[in-house]
Design an enzyme around this catalytic site. Structure first.
Site, PDB file in Angstrom:
ATOM      1  N   ASP A 181      -1.587   9.046  10.586  1.00  0.00           N
ATOM      2  CA  ASP A 181      -2.127   8.324   9.446  1.00  0.00           C
ATOM      3  C   ASP A 181      -1.815   6.878   9.796  1.00  0.00           C
ATOM      4  OD1 ASP A 181      -2.276   6.816   7.049  1.00  0.00           O
ATOM      5  OD2 ASP A 181      -2.324   8.700   5.945  1.00  0.00           O
ATOM      6  N   HIS A 182      -2.826   6.147  10.245  1.00  0.00           N
ATOM      7  CA  HIS A 182      -2.494   4.846  10.844  1.00  0.00           C
ATOM      8  C   HIS A 182      -1.883   3.876   9.837  1.00  0.00           C
ATOM      9  CE1 HIS A 182      -6.402   3.452   9.357  1.00  0.00           C
ATOM     10  NE2 HIS A 182      -5.996   2.222   9.588  1.00  0.00           N
ATOM     11  N   ASP A 239     -11.711  10.041   3.047  1.00  0.00           N
ATOM     12  CA  ASP A 239     -11.567   9.016   4.084  1.00  0.00           C
ATOM     13  C   ASP A 239     -10.308   8.167   3.894  1.00  0.00           C
ATOM     14  OD1 ASP A 239     -12.659   7.587   6.366  1.00  0.00           O
ATOM     15  OD2 ASP A 239     -13.036   5.929   4.979  1.00  0.00           O
ATOM     16  N   HIS A 244      -4.247   7.914   3.393  1.00  0.00           N
ATOM     17  CA  HIS A 244      -3.558   6.614   3.399  1.00  0.00           C
ATOM     18  C   HIS A 244      -2.947   6.269   2.040  1.00  0.00           C
ATOM     19  CE1 HIS A 244      -5.621   6.413   7.107  1.00  0.00           C
ATOM     20  NE2 HIS A 244      -6.744   5.865   6.691  1.00  0.00           N
TER      21      HIS A 244
HETATM   22  C1  BG6 Z   1      -9.839   4.665   8.322  1.00  0.00           C
HETATM   23  C2  BG6 Z   1     -11.110   5.031   7.596  1.00  0.00           C
HETATM   24  O1  BG6 Z   1      -8.920   5.725   8.252  1.00  0.00           O
HETATM   25  O2  BG6 Z   1      -9.280   3.526   7.713  1.00  0.00           O
HETATM   26  C3  BG6 Z   1     -12.082   3.874   7.601  1.00  0.00           C
HETATM   27  O3  BG6 Z   1     -11.708   6.142   8.234  1.00  0.00           O
HETATM   28  C4  BG6 Z   1     -11.421   2.641   7.049  1.00  0.00           C
HETATM   29  O4  BG6 Z   1     -13.242   4.169   6.852  1.00  0.00           O
HETATM   30  C5  BG6 Z   1     -10.100   2.371   7.765  1.00  0.00           C
HETATM   31  O5  BG6 Z   1     -12.297   1.537   7.264  1.00  0.00           O
HETATM   32  C6  BG6 Z   1      -9.353   1.241   7.116  1.00  0.00           C
HETATM   33  O6  BG6 Z   1      -8.258   0.930   7.910  1.00  0.00           O
HETATM   34  P1  BG6 Z   1      -7.651  -0.524   7.934  1.00  0.00           P
HETATM   35  O7  BG6 Z   1      -6.484  -0.423   8.841  1.00  0.00           O
HETATM   36  O8  BG6 Z   1      -8.725  -1.429   8.449  1.00  0.00           O
HETATM   37  O9  BG6 Z   1      -7.299  -0.841   6.513  1.00  0.00           O
END
Ligand code: BG6
Length: 494
Positions: A181-182, A239, A244
């Site tokens: 989960d980045h 998504d 997140h």
């Molecule tokens: C991803 C989603 O997990 O997170 C994308 O699949 C989204 O749709 C992205 O744009 C957002 O990540 P960040 O790091 O740019 O907030």
């Protein structure tokens, strides 16, 4: 920085894809630049195409050198000497023999101690085909450690996530599975724990006696770009929200862990997700708002509505926005709403947390003047684009006419600290190589998150909405404002 470079062989599935080129290869290169990867590592890119090592290295070189977060390209030539390519038809078990042979040959050459990391930067429908084939062809039989990194989505509901997990655990044990989960790799998300548990001043106030509500906003100005096909199947709930945002809720809501050990932290996060008040299908309307973007102006540019995006149905019922009102039903949080929203094509790209404290028990100021009130005490944790922490307080208004004025005590993360890593992915790859699964999603977190959102998806998927209902470049649908104002609060634009 790691003083002992990792010994490892990484098989990168989906190596020619977008994620590998934008995030993974630059992150791995930066780990090499700062010494965590040194002599004893190899990256085996796995792909369908008929590439030689040289072909892939050229591709990797291009991806890495076009990454704007890298300050320099020192060492790129040496890094690429550790990068190899194998052509594997992932559905064809017989071709995995090539991967097995390559592992063995390169492990001997680079002395990687038999530690194998399998990174599946692939669409989810391939996860189990790959893990089954890895096991059956003996690629996962190794003297060293074996680990698996997978990218979301992990299933599309509770049942499919359970089935997926049952399949994967035929090959990898739970402690060997690293579900990315980045957001958990973002420095400011990791900072939530530090702010809460390393300062004595917050913890006594961190409960329903002193906090009136907590708000989490993750807005994006971009639309779905070229990911229409994926997004149609996923929508904002799967998504962003299920993963997140619920992860952020659990970090804000958790009890202090007994140690910083991964299991201790994850145990506490799981308890929060278990305590989320389940919303039955009939109550979805009261607690959730959905939206889909219409055309509009974003950063001064005209943009199309969601239904006009590539690979999106003309009558799509997919939400690109969700706002919700959650309750954590435990002693600490009873009665405190957590308002959580995320959407695409909103007015700006921003992720922030606002903790709103209750008013002082008796307001000694402004008793006569009805229009004037004390400013609310807020703690604002900004995760992106800038990373900062700000505390809103009242002080004496020396010069003005009022008794008090609002001031903001603020800390912004310094630029030199920001550039320490290329991306959240770098932190996560490092953690995985280090065997630290704290910042990855545990199976139980996953299952509880699905159990929570399943009724919402069910209701929304079975009832067409009056979409589109918010303009691109706005703050989302009007109903999202009402969700909060009904409780006497407002979304903070701070
Ligand atoms: C991803 C989603 O997990 O997170 C994308 O699949 C989204 O749709 C992205 O744009 C957002 O990540 P960040 O790091 O740019 O907030």
């Amino acid at each position: 920085m790691n003083t002992q470079p990792f010994k490892t062989a990484i098989a990168l599935f989906g190596a020619t894809g977008d994620l590998s080129s934008r995030k993974l290869l630059p992150s791995m290169f930066h780990l090499f630049q700062e010494g965590s990867l040194k002599d004893n590592f190899v990256i085996i890119a796995v792909g369908r195409r008929d590439f030689s090592d040289e072909d892939f290295r050229e591709m990797a070189e291009e991806s890495i050198s076009s990454n704007k977060k890298l300050e320099n390209l020192d060492g790129l030539g040496s890094f690429l000497q550790h990068v190899f390519y194998v052509q594997v038809d992932i559905a064809e078990s017989s071709t995995y023999k090539i991967l097995k042979d390559r592992f063995e040959e390169l492990e001997a050459q680079f002395d990687t101690a038999g530690n194998r990391l399998f990174y599946l930067a692939m669409p989810p429908q391939y996860f189990t085909v790959i893990t089954d084939n890895l096991r059956e062809s003996g690629v996962t039989d190794t003297q060293g450690s074996k680990r698996l990194i997978i990218e979301k989505p992990f299933g599309r509901d509770y049942d499919s996530a359970l089935a997926l997990n049952n399949e994967i655990t035929n090959t990898f044990d739970e402690h060997e599975i690293y579900r990315i989960d980045h957001y958990l790799g973002k420095e400011m998300v990791q900072n939530i724990e530090v702010i809460r548990f390393s300062n004595s001043m917050f913890e006594p106030l961190w409960n329903n006696h002193y906090i009136s509500n907590i708000q989490i906003t993750s807005s994006e100005s971009l639309g779905v770009l070229d990911r229409g096909e994926y997004y149609e199947r996923s929508g904002a709930v799967r998504d962003m929200f299920q993963n997140h945002l619920l992860q952020i809720v659990s970090l804000l809501g958790m009890e202090p862990p007994i140690s910083l050990n991964s299991d201790d932290i994850r145990d506490e996060k799981i308890k929060v997700l278990k305590s989320l008040r389940r919303v039955g299908e009939k109550d979805v309307k009261r607690h959730f708002v959905r939206g889909q973007y219409d055309e509009g102006l974003v950063d001064g540019e005209a943009v199309p509505k969601y239904r006009d995006e590539e690979n999106v149905a003309d009558d799509s019922n997919t939400p690109t926005f969700i706002a919700s009102r959650l309750f954590i039903d435990n002693f600490r949080w009873a009665g405190v709403p957590f308002y959580v929203r995320t959407g695409k094509r909103m007015k700006e790209k921003e992720t922030k947390i606002v903790v709103e404290f209750k008013e002082v028990p008796k307001n000694l100021y402004y008793q006569a003047e009805e229009d004037d009130v004390l400013a609310k005490n807020l703690l604002v944790i900004r995760i992106q684009p800038d990373e900062s922490i700000t505390l809103h307080l009242n002080v004496k208004d020396y010069a003005g006419e009022k008794d008090t004025k609002e001031i903001k005590l603020s800390y912004t993360v310094a630029k030199q600290d920001l550039s320490r890593t290329v991306d959240a992915y770098e932190n996560l790859i490092y953690d995985c190589l280090n065997g630290d699964s704290t910042n990855f999603t545990h199976q139980e977190e996953l299952m509880n998150a699905w159990a929570f959102v399943d009724p919402v998806n069910k209701v929304w998927e079975n009832s067409p909405a009056a979409f589109p209902n918010y303009q691109s470049g706005s703050s989302g649908p009007v109903k999202s404002t009402l969700l909060v104002s009904r409780d006497g609060f407002k979304w903070w634009d701070v």
